[in-house]
Design a protein around this motif. Structure first.
Motif, PDB file in Angstrom:
ATOM      1  N   SER A  13       5.382 -44.940   6.578  1.00 51.08           N
ATOM      2  CA  SER A  13       5.455 -43.916   5.536  1.00 51.08           C
ATOM      3  C   SER A  13       4.898 -42.614   6.096  1.00 51.08           C
ATOM      4  O   SER A  13       4.203 -42.603   7.115  1.00 51.08           O
ATOM      5  CB  SER A  13       4.661 -44.337   4.295  1.00 51.08           C
ATOM      6  OG  SER A  13       3.272 -44.203   4.517  1.00 51.08           O
ATOM      7  N   ARG A  14       5.186 -41.539   5.422  1.00 50.53           N
ATOM      8  CA  ARG A  14       4.784 -40.221   5.932  1.00 50.53           C
ATOM      9  C   ARG A  14       3.278 -40.036   5.970  1.00 50.53           C
ATOM     10  O   ARG A  14       2.767 -39.201   6.703  1.00 50.53           O
ATOM     11  CB  ARG A  14       5.417 -39.112   5.086  1.00 50.53           C
ATOM     12  CG  ARG A  14       4.912 -39.059   3.652  1.00 50.53           C
ATOM     13  CD  ARG A  14       5.654 -38.011   2.831  1.00 50.53           C
ATOM     14  NE  ARG A  14       5.105 -37.883   1.481  1.00 50.53           N
ATOM     15  CZ  ARG A  14       4.104 -37.081   1.163  1.00 50.53           C
ATOM     16  NH1 ARG A  14       3.531 -36.349   2.092  1.00 50.53           N
ATOM     17  NH2 ARG A  14       3.671 -37.007  -0.074  1.00 50.53           N
ATOM     18  N   ARG A  15       2.536 -40.848   5.193  1.00 52.76           N
ATOM     19  CA  ARG A  15       1.087 -40.713   5.141  1.00 52.76           C
ATOM     20  C   ARG A  15       0.353 -41.654   6.089  1.00 52.76           C
ATOM     21  O   ARG A  15      -0.876 -41.651   6.152  1.00 52.76           O
ATOM     22  CB  ARG A  15       0.604 -40.992   3.706  1.00 52.76           C
ATOM     23  CG  ARG A  15       1.154 -40.048   2.663  1.00 52.76           C
ATOM     24  CD  ARG A  15       0.576 -38.660   2.799  1.00 52.76           C
ATOM     25  NE  ARG A  15      -0.823 -38.640   2.464  1.00 52.76           N
ATOM     26  CZ  ARG A  15      -1.274 -38.441   1.239  1.00 52.76           C
ATOM     27  NH1 ARG A  15      -0.436 -38.254   0.227  1.00 52.76           N
ATOM     28  NH2 ARG A  15      -2.564 -38.423   0.991  1.00 52.76           N
TER      29      ARG A  15
ATOM     30  N   GLY B  94       1.326 -41.146  25.121  1.00 52.52           N
ATOM     31  CA  GLY B  94       0.239 -40.352  24.558  1.00 52.52           C
ATOM     32  C   GLY B  94      -0.132 -40.735  23.145  1.00 52.52           C
ATOM     33  O   GLY B  94      -0.906 -40.040  22.477  1.00 52.52           O
ATOM     34  N   ILE B  95       0.402 -41.862  22.674  1.00 54.34           N
ATOM     35  CA  ILE B  95       0.129 -42.334  21.315  1.00 54.34           C
ATOM     36  C   ILE B  95      -1.171 -43.128  21.320  1.00 54.34           C
ATOM     37  O   ILE B  95      -1.443 -43.891  22.243  1.00 54.34           O
ATOM     38  CB  ILE B  95       1.296 -43.209  20.810  1.00 54.34           C
ATOM     39  CG1 ILE B  95       2.572 -42.358  20.739  1.00 54.34           C
ATOM     40  CG2 ILE B  95       0.978 -43.827  19.458  1.00 54.34           C
ATOM     41  CD1 ILE B  95       3.839 -43.168  20.516  1.00 54.34           C
ATOM     42  N   HIS B  96      -1.971 -42.954  20.272  1.00 53.91           N
ATOM     43  CA  HIS B  96      -3.254 -43.660  20.200  1.00 53.91           C
ATOM     44  C   HIS B  96      -3.599 -43.956  18.746  1.00 53.91           C
ATOM     45  O   HIS B  96      -2.965 -43.435  17.813  1.00 53.91           O
ATOM     46  CB  HIS B  96      -4.367 -42.829  20.848  1.00 53.91           C
ATOM     47  CG  HIS B  96      -4.502 -41.450  20.285  1.00 53.91           C
ATOM     48  ND1 HIS B  96      -5.141 -41.186  19.086  1.00 53.91           N
ATOM     49  CD2 HIS B  96      -4.049 -40.248  20.739  1.00 53.91           C
ATOM     50  CE1 HIS B  96      -5.106 -39.888  18.842  1.00 53.91           C
ATOM     51  NE2 HIS B  96      -4.445 -39.287  19.822  1.00 53.91           N
ATOM     52  N   SER B  97      -4.607 -44.798  18.551  1.00 55.37           N
ATOM     53  CA  SER B  97      -5.050 -45.127  17.195  1.00 55.37           C
ATOM     54  C   SER B  97      -5.591 -43.880  16.517  1.00 55.37           C
ATOM     55  O   SER B  97      -6.086 -42.957  17.179  1.00 55.37           O
ATOM     56  CB  SER B  97      -6.126 -46.212  17.232  1.00 55.37           C
ATOM     57  OG  SER B  97      -7.248 -45.771  17.961  1.00 55.37           O
ATOM     58  N   ALA B  98      -5.472 -43.847  15.190  1.00 53.15           N
ATOM     59  CA  ALA B  98      -5.890 -42.730  14.340  1.00 53.15           C
ATOM     60  C   ALA B  98      -4.932 -41.544  14.399  1.00 53.15           C
ATOM     61  O   ALA B  98      -5.162 -40.524  13.746  1.00 53.15           O
ATOM     62  CB  ALA B  98      -7.302 -42.261  14.665  1.00 53.15           C
ATOM     63  N   MET B  99      -3.834 -41.667  15.138  1.00 50.41           N
ATOM     64  CA  MET B  99      -2.827 -40.605  15.182  1.00 50.41           C
ATOM     65  C   MET B  99      -1.869 -40.764  13.990  1.00 50.41           C
ATOM     66  O   MET B  99      -1.484 -41.881  13.655  1.00 50.41           O
ATOM     67  CB  MET B  99      -2.031 -40.684  16.490  1.00 50.41           C
ATOM     68  CG  MET B  99      -0.862 -39.703  16.584  1.00 50.41           C
ATOM     69  SD  MET B  99       0.072 -39.858  18.132  1.00 50.41           S
ATOM     70  CE  MET B  99      -1.043 -39.029  19.262  1.00 50.41           C
ATOM     71  N   PRO B 100      -1.482 -39.671  13.343  1.00 47.31           N
ATOM     72  CA  PRO B 100      -0.486 -39.770  12.271  1.00 47.31           C
ATOM     73  C   PRO B 100       0.840 -40.310  12.814  1.00 47.31           C
ATOM     74  O   PRO B 100       1.247 -39.972  13.934  1.00 47.31           O
ATOM     75  CB  PRO B 100      -0.339 -38.325  11.791  1.00 47.31           C
ATOM     76  CG  PRO B 100      -1.602 -37.645  12.211  1.00 47.31           C
ATOM     77  CD  PRO B 100      -1.996 -38.297  13.498  1.00 47.31           C
ATOM     78  N   LEU B 101       1.508 -41.126  12.019  1.00 48.41           N
ATOM     79  CA  LEU B 101       2.750 -41.747  12.480  1.00 48.41           C
ATOM     80  C   LEU B 101       3.811 -40.710  12.803  1.00 48.41           C
ATOM     81  O   LEU B 101       4.558 -40.863  13.777  1.00 48.41           O
ATOM     82  CB  LEU B 101       3.267 -42.721  11.412  1.00 48.41           C
ATOM     83  CG  LEU B 101       4.589 -43.437  11.742  1.00 48.41           C
ATOM     84  CD1 LEU B 101       4.469 -44.238  13.024  1.00 48.41           C
ATOM     85  CD2 LEU B 101       5.020 -44.322  10.579  1.00 48.41           C
ATOM     86  N   PHE B 102       3.900 -39.645  12.006  1.00 46.99           N
ATOM     87  CA  PHE B 102       4.936 -38.641  12.263  1.00 46.99           C
ATOM     88  C   PHE B 102       4.759 -38.009  13.644  1.00 46.99           C
ATOM     89  O   PHE B 102       5.731 -37.676  14.323  1.00 46.99           O
ATOM     90  CB  PHE B 102       4.946 -37.563  11.163  1.00 46.99           C
ATOM     91  CG  PHE B 102       3.840 -36.548  11.253  1.00 46.99           C
ATOM     92  CD1 PHE B 102       3.975 -35.409  12.050  1.00 46.99           C
ATOM     93  CD2 PHE B 102       2.659 -36.721  10.554  1.00 46.99           C
ATOM     94  CE1 PHE B 102       2.957 -34.468  12.126  1.00 46.99           C
ATOM     95  CE2 PHE B 102       1.638 -35.788  10.624  1.00 46.99           C
ATOM     96  CZ  PHE B 102       1.789 -34.669  11.419  1.00 46.99           C
TER      97      PHE B 102
ATOM     98  N   ILE C 123       9.860 -45.456  18.817  1.00 45.98           N
ATOM     99  CA  ILE C 123       8.678 -46.285  18.560  1.00 45.98           C
ATOM    100  C   ILE C 123       8.997 -47.332  17.482  1.00 45.98           C
ATOM    101  O   ILE C 123       9.739 -47.068  16.538  1.00 45.98           O
ATOM    102  CB  ILE C 123       7.487 -45.394  18.116  1.00 45.98           C
ATOM    103  CG1 ILE C 123       6.170 -46.156  18.174  1.00 45.98           C
ATOM    104  CG2 ILE C 123       7.689 -44.871  16.707  1.00 45.98           C
ATOM    105  CD1 ILE C 123       5.595 -46.224  19.534  1.00 45.98           C
ATOM    106  N   ILE C 124       8.442 -48.529  17.634  1.00 37.49           N
ATOM    107  CA  ILE C 124       8.643 -49.608  16.669  1.00 37.49           C
ATOM    108  C   ILE C 124       7.414 -49.692  15.766  1.00 37.49           C
ATOM    109  O   ILE C 124       6.287 -49.854  16.254  1.00 37.49           O
ATOM    110  CB  ILE C 124       8.877 -50.957  17.382  1.00 37.49           C
ATOM    111  CG1 ILE C 124      10.133 -50.880  18.262  1.00 37.49           C
ATOM    112  CG2 ILE C 124       9.003 -52.085  16.361  1.00 37.49           C
ATOM    113  CD1 ILE C 124      10.337 -52.104  19.130  1.00 37.49           C
ATOM    114  N   THR C 125       7.633 -49.565  14.476  1.00 33.22           N
ATOM    115  CA  THR C 125       6.540 -49.601  13.508  1.00 33.22           C
ATOM    116  C   THR C 125       6.466 -50.984  12.861  1.00 33.22           C
ATOM    117  O   THR C 125       7.464 -51.488  12.346  1.00 33.22           O
ATOM    118  CB  THR C 125       6.752 -48.540  12.410  1.00 33.22           C
ATOM    119  OG1 THR C 125       6.874 -47.259  13.028  1.00 33.22           O
ATOM    120  CG2 THR C 125       5.575 -48.519  11.451  1.00 33.22           C
TER     121      THR C 125
END
Length: 406
Positions: free
Chosen positions: A35-37, A51-59, A68-70
């Motif tokens: 979801s966007r949030r 460069g993706i990491h935890s606490a990063m917004p999904l968007f 990316i697979i969610t």
């Protein structure tokens, strides 16, 4: 000299999903709701390469890696694997301290001495056993104390083994940036950097001791000693006990719809009740959390006159707290918790002055007052009915649970 291991499951939530669905292996995945949030809870190592990491917004993650697979979180799976992980580790040593759902400290001194093996051989055996049974990778830090073991486990991931001892801690530790030191938070690091403390080695210098006192206050000696490789904290078995049972949910969109918000409290109360009952845990302290923005939240707690894990009691108390503090603001998250939980076998409850003398102390038994209140509540849904004891204005002893939190 004691030999302490810090064992850390690598990218645990993502690895748990891959272990369950091998077809995901080698693919960039993130754990969060689509979801966007959403904020990313865990990213696989393949996702981290973008460069993706935890606490990063999904968007933001989708901008960096469109394919990316969610995967939504499956907390029951993670809890099960976590319990199995700690059980495996406990077969090597019972001197274990659970630090979080995916990491622990273990005193391996006796095991290594009895088996006449090196620490690295013991670490490899733990890694292979965990992977064989759970298909999860872990990194292990080996050191004479907990702090150095924790620092070591972060140095090689995944499946790394790092040894820090009294001979090499200066070489391994001192060149590291100050923000990488365990215990140095995001707010503290800039303050240290501003006064010229750029590395852990700078923190370890005696000539900087008075300078850092303005940052650490009464904890100055503690951080100074750790920077110099010393940590006198012991393996704490009491930390293995669950202290609270709680759940929260973030809304797709901010809302001030009270019917919707109360329905969320109903679902959360049911989940908390089920989790507590499954573990035979009870509490007389119930709290709710309201989150308005990233920076603003409020937590309110109530002490009730009996220990419980009953859904109706949790839900009714949550609503009472909500109606007492809510003023129509837009909310983004709500939560419900049982605090200071104890096992039902440990329950030795004194009969309340407001309770019937023949009531059972068993948390499973609903007393006569509760039954009457329940009947009246169902018959008169628009009328608020509570026990007289719940109206007593009392201040809980453990005030730390009343602090606002994120």
């Amino acid at each position: 000299m004691q030999i302490i291991f810090h064992i850390d499951l690598n990218a645990f939530f993502a690895s748990a999903e891959i272990a369950t669905h091998p077809e995901l292996k080698g693919k960039p995945i993130v754990i969060c709701r689509d979801s966007r949030r959403s904020i990313i809870t865990t990213a696989s190592y393949e996702a981290r390469q973008f460069g993706i990491h935890s606490a990063m917004p999904l968007f933001k993650a989708k901008e960096l890696c469109p394919h990316i697979i969610t995967i939504p979180p499956h907390f029951d799976l993670y809890k099960t694997l976590s319990q199995q992980f700690f059980h495996i580790v406990s077969t090597f040593s019972k001197k274990l301290e659970v630090a979080s759902i995916d990491e622990c400290y273990v005193d391996m001194t006796e095991y290594i001495q009895q088996n006449n093996i090196s620490p690295s051989v013991a670490a490899k055996k733990i890694q292979s056993t965990v992977y064989e049974h759970l298909h999860l990778q872990c990194s292990i830090g080996i050191a004479p104390n907990k702090f150095l073991a924790k620092m070591a486990s972060d140095m090689k991931k995944p499946m790394g083994i790092t040894i820090i001892n009294n001979k090499n801690y200066k070489e391994k530790l001192w060149p590291l940036p100050i923000h990488t030191m365990f215990g140095i938070g995001k707010k503290t690091a800039p303050k240290l950097i501003a006064m010229g403390i750029m590395t852990i080695g700078d923190l370890a210098k005696h000539e900087n001791y008075d300078k850092i006192r303005s940052v650490f206050g009464k904890n100055t000696l503690l951080f100074y000693q750790k920077a110099n490789g010393k940590d006198f904290s012991k393996i704490n078995y009491s930390k293995n006990e669950l202290k609270s049972v709680g759940n929260s949910t973030t809304f797709e969109q901010d809302s001030n719809d009270e019917d919707f918000i109360k329905s969320m409290f109903r679902e959360l109360s049911h989940e908390v009740s089920q989790r507590a009952k499954k573990r035979l845990l009870v509490s007389n302290s119930i709290s709710i959390t309201l989150k308005y923005t990233r920076e603003k939240s409020r937590t309110k707690q109530m002490i009730i006159d009996h220990y419980t894990n009953d859904y109706d009691t949790i839900y009714a108390t949550a609503l009472l707290l909500f109606e007492g503090i809510y003023e129509g603001e837009m909310l983004r998250l709500v939560g419900v918790s049982l605090n200071n939980v104890i096992h039902q076998d440990e329950l030795n409850e004194q009969i309340s002055l407001f309770a019937h003398a023949s009531e059972s102390n068993d948390a499973k038994t609903v007393n006569q007052t509760d039954q009457i209140i329940d009947q009246l509540t169902k018959a008169l849904p628009d009328v608020k009915i509570v026990k007289a004891s719940s109206l007593i204005d009392e201040t809980p002893v453990q005030k730390k649970y009343l602090k606002n939190n994120e």
